[in-house]
Motif scaffolding. Structure first.
Motif, PDB file in Angstrom:
ATOM      1  N   HIS A 138       0.623  -8.960 -15.887  1.00  0.00           N
ATOM      2  CA  HIS A 138       1.208  -9.307 -17.182  1.00  0.00           C
ATOM      3  C   HIS A 138       0.581  -8.476 -18.303  1.00  0.00           C
ATOM      4  O   HIS A 138       1.282  -7.945 -19.161  1.00  0.00           O
ATOM      5  N   LYS A 139      -0.740  -8.358 -18.285  1.00  0.00           N
ATOM      6  CA  LYS A 139      -1.415  -7.565 -19.314  1.00  0.00           C
ATOM      7  C   LYS A 139      -1.032  -6.091 -19.212  1.00  0.00           C
ATOM      8  O   LYS A 139      -0.874  -5.415 -20.222  1.00  0.00           O
ATOM      9  N   GLN A 140      -0.854  -5.590 -17.998  1.00  0.00           N
ATOM     10  CA  GLN A 140      -0.461  -4.198 -17.810  1.00  0.00           C
ATOM     11  C   GLN A 140       0.943  -3.961 -18.343  1.00  0.00           C
ATOM     12  O   GLN A 140       1.195  -2.966 -19.032  1.00  0.00           O
ATOM     13  N   ARG A 141       1.882  -4.882 -18.057  1.00  0.00           N
ATOM     14  CA  ARG A 141       3.246  -4.748 -18.570  1.00  0.00           C
ATOM     15  C   ARG A 141       3.256  -4.807 -20.093  1.00  0.00           C
ATOM     16  O   ARG A 141       3.977  -4.057 -20.745  1.00  0.00           O
ATOM     17  N   LEU A 142       2.461  -5.702 -20.666  1.00  0.00           N
ATOM     18  CA  LEU A 142       2.381  -5.829 -22.119  1.00  0.00           C
ATOM     19  C   LEU A 142       1.841  -4.538 -22.737  1.00  0.00           C
ATOM     20  O   LEU A 142       2.371  -4.050 -23.737  1.00  0.00           O
ATOM     21  N   LYS A 143       0.813  -3.974 -22.118  1.00  0.00           N
ATOM     22  CA  LYS A 143       0.246  -2.718 -22.612  1.00  0.00           C
ATOM     23  C   LYS A 143       1.293  -1.604 -22.552  1.00  0.00           C
ATOM     24  O   LYS A 143       1.454  -0.835 -23.504  1.00  0.00           O
ATOM     25  N   ASP A 144       2.015  -1.518 -21.428  1.00  0.00           N
ATOM     26  CA  ASP A 144       3.047  -0.491 -21.276  1.00  0.00           C
ATOM     27  C   ASP A 144       4.160  -0.669 -22.298  1.00  0.00           C
ATOM     28  O   ASP A 144       4.649   0.305 -22.876  1.00  0.00           O
ATOM     29  N   MET A 145       4.563  -1.923 -22.530  1.00  0.00           N
ATOM     30  CA  MET A 145       5.618  -2.196 -23.494  1.00  0.00           C
ATOM     31  C   MET A 145       5.190  -1.787 -24.908  1.00  0.00           C
ATOM     32  O   MET A 145       5.948  -1.181 -25.651  1.00  0.00           O
ATOM     33  N   ARG A 146       3.948  -2.107 -25.263  1.00  0.00           N
ATOM     34  CA  ARG A 146       3.446  -1.719 -26.580  1.00  0.00           C
ATOM     35  C   ARG A 146       3.422  -0.208 -26.733  1.00  0.00           C
ATOM     36  O   ARG A 146       3.738   0.320 -27.791  1.00  0.00           O
ATOM     37  N   GLN A 147       3.038   0.484 -25.670  1.00  0.00           N
ATOM     38  CA  GLN A 147       3.008   1.948 -25.708  1.00  0.00           C
ATOM     39  C   GLN A 147       4.419   2.502 -25.911  1.00  0.00           C
ATOM     40  O   GLN A 147       4.616   3.442 -26.676  1.00  0.00           O
ATOM     41  N   LEU A 148       5.399   1.908 -25.238  1.00  0.00           N
ATOM     42  CA  LEU A 148       6.776   2.373 -25.380  1.00  0.00           C
ATOM     43  C   LEU A 148       7.331   2.112 -26.776  1.00  0.00           C
ATOM     44  O   LEU A 148       8.115   2.907 -27.287  1.00  0.00           O
ATOM     45  N   THR A 149       6.930   1.002 -27.389  1.00  0.00           N
ATOM     46  CA  THR A 149       7.433   0.725 -28.738  1.00  0.00           C
ATOM     47  C   THR A 149       6.784   1.648 -29.763  1.00  0.00           C
ATOM     48  O   THR A 149       7.389   1.984 -30.761  1.00  0.00           O
ATOM     49  N   ARG A 150       5.540   2.083 -29.492  1.00  0.00           N
ATOM     50  CA  ARG A 150       4.896   3.046 -30.389  1.00  0.00           C
ATOM     51  C   ARG A 150       5.522   4.417 -30.247  1.00  0.00           C
ATOM     52  O   ARG A 150       5.705   5.129 -31.212  1.00  0.00           O
ATOM     53  N   ASP A 151       5.809   4.816 -29.013  1.00  0.00           N
ATOM     54  CA  ASP A 151       6.355   6.136 -28.729  1.00  0.00           C
ATOM     55  C   ASP A 151       7.534   5.986 -27.773  1.00  0.00           C
ATOM     56  O   ASP A 151       7.345   5.900 -26.565  1.00  0.00           O
ATOM     57  N   PRO A 152       8.768   5.948 -28.305  1.00  0.00           N
ATOM     58  CA  PRO A 152       9.934   5.727 -27.445  1.00  0.00           C
ATOM     59  C   PRO A 152      10.122   6.802 -26.375  1.00  0.00           C
ATOM     60  O   PRO A 152      10.747   6.565 -25.365  1.00  0.00           O
ATOM     61  N   LEU A 153       9.565   7.992 -26.574  1.00  0.00           N
ATOM     62  CA  LEU A 153       9.713   9.065 -25.600  1.00  0.00           C
ATOM     63  C   LEU A 153       8.573   9.101 -24.589  1.00  0.00           C
ATOM     64  O   LEU A 153       8.469  10.030 -23.801  1.00  0.00           O
ATOM     65  N   ALA A 154       7.708   8.097 -24.619  1.00  0.00           N
ATOM     66  CA  ALA A 154       6.544   8.078 -23.732  1.00  0.00           C
ATOM     67  C   ALA A 154       6.946   8.077 -22.265  1.00  0.00           C
ATOM     68  O   ALA A 154       6.328   8.765 -21.453  1.00  0.00           O
ATOM     69  N   SER A 155       7.984   7.348 -21.906  1.00  0.00           N
ATOM     70  CA  SER A 155       8.386   7.298 -20.497  1.00  0.00           C
ATOM     71  C   SER A 155       8.911   8.653 -20.042  1.00  0.00           C
ATOM     72  O   SER A 155       8.636   9.087 -18.922  1.00  0.00           O
ATOM     73  N   THR A 156       9.658   9.337 -20.908  1.00  0.00           N
ATOM     74  CA  THR A 156      10.163  10.663 -20.573  1.00  0.00           C
ATOM     75  C   THR A 156       9.008  11.641 -20.405  1.00  0.00           C
ATOM     76  O   THR A 156       8.974  12.431 -19.464  1.00  0.00           O
ATOM     77  N   LYS A 157       8.043  11.564 -21.321  1.00  0.00           N
ATOM     78  CA  LYS A 157       6.869  12.444 -21.234  1.00  0.00           C
ATOM     79  C   LYS A 157       6.088  12.173 -19.958  1.00  0.00           C
ATOM     80  O   LYS A 157       5.650  13.106 -19.284  1.00  0.00           O
ATOM     81  N   ALA A 158       5.912  10.913 -19.619  1.00  0.00           N
ATOM     82  CA  ALA A 158       5.166  10.544 -18.416  1.00  0.00           C
ATOM     83  C   ALA A 158       5.893  11.031 -17.171  1.00  0.00           C
ATOM     84  O   ALA A 158       5.263  11.517 -16.227  1.00  0.00           O
ATOM     85  N   ARG A 159       7.228  10.906 -17.151  1.00  0.00           N
ATOM     86  CA  ARG A 159       8.010  11.351 -16.003  1.00  0.00           C
ATOM     87  C   ARG A 159       7.883  12.866 -15.830  1.00  0.00           C
ATOM     88  O   ARG A 159       7.698  13.369 -14.720  1.00  0.00           O
ATOM     89  N   LYS A 160       7.951  13.612 -16.951  1.00  0.00           N
ATOM     90  CA  LYS A 160       7.819  15.070 -16.876  1.00  0.00           C
ATOM     91  C   LYS A 160       6.422  15.463 -16.412  1.00  0.00           C
ATOM     92  O   LYS A 160       6.259  16.395 -15.626  1.00  0.00           O
ATOM     93  N   ALA A 161       5.395  14.771 -16.911  1.00  0.00           N
ATOM     94  CA  ALA A 161       4.018  15.063 -16.492  1.00  0.00           C
ATOM     95  C   ALA A 161       3.840  14.788 -15.011  1.00  0.00           C
ATOM     96  O   ALA A 161       3.168  15.542 -14.296  1.00  0.00           O
ATOM     97  N   GLU A 162       4.463  13.708 -14.510  1.00  0.00           N
ATOM     98  CA  GLU A 162       4.372  13.376 -13.091  1.00  0.00           C
ATOM     99  C   GLU A 162       5.069  14.439 -12.245  1.00  0.00           C
ATOM    100  O   GLU A 162       4.562  14.853 -11.206  1.00  0.00           O
TER     101      GLU A 162
END
Length: 111
Positions: free
Chosen positions: A54-78
């Motif tokens: 739950h804490k991990q999902r909350l942290k990830d959600m907060r990161q996404l709301t700060r930076d909407p392109l974070a998931s795209t950046k993470a996918r490209k980095a992966e």
């Protein structure tokens, strides 16, 4: 009871006194939840627990709301890391067939 004092239920291990003991405690410490564990199986159980997830999902959600392109950046980095390690991605066609996606489909015979 013979006047013996019962051990407290919330008993915690004493503070580690040697460097190697301190390192062992740190190796089973969850930074996200600020919890330390004396044994690896306790630590692994914590990592699969609802509270940690739950804490991990909350942290990830907060990161996404700060930076909407974070998931795209993470996918490209992966993808970049995978390419550097020699991994390739296989595209699946319709029906789970492995191919380049440009295969002709055969039509079923009409009855």
């Amino acid at each position: 009871m013979n006047g013996e004092k019962m051990e407290e239920r919330g008993f915690t291990n004493p503070a580690p006194k040697t460097d190697s003991a301190r390192e062992a405690v740190r190796s089973f410490y969850c930074e996200l939840c600020s919890k330390g564990y004396a044994r690896s199986n306790e630590y692994e159980a914590h990592l699969s627990s609802y509270d940690h997830s739950h804490k991990q999902r909350l942290k990830d959600m907060r990161q996404l709301t700060r930076d909407p392109l974070a998931s795209t950046k993470a996918r490209k980095a992966e993808q970049k890391a995978n390419a550097g390690a020699g991994l390739i991605s296989i595209k699946l066609g319709e029906g789970g067939e492995v191919g380049d996606g440009h295969q002709e489909r055969q039509r079923p015979a009409s009855l």
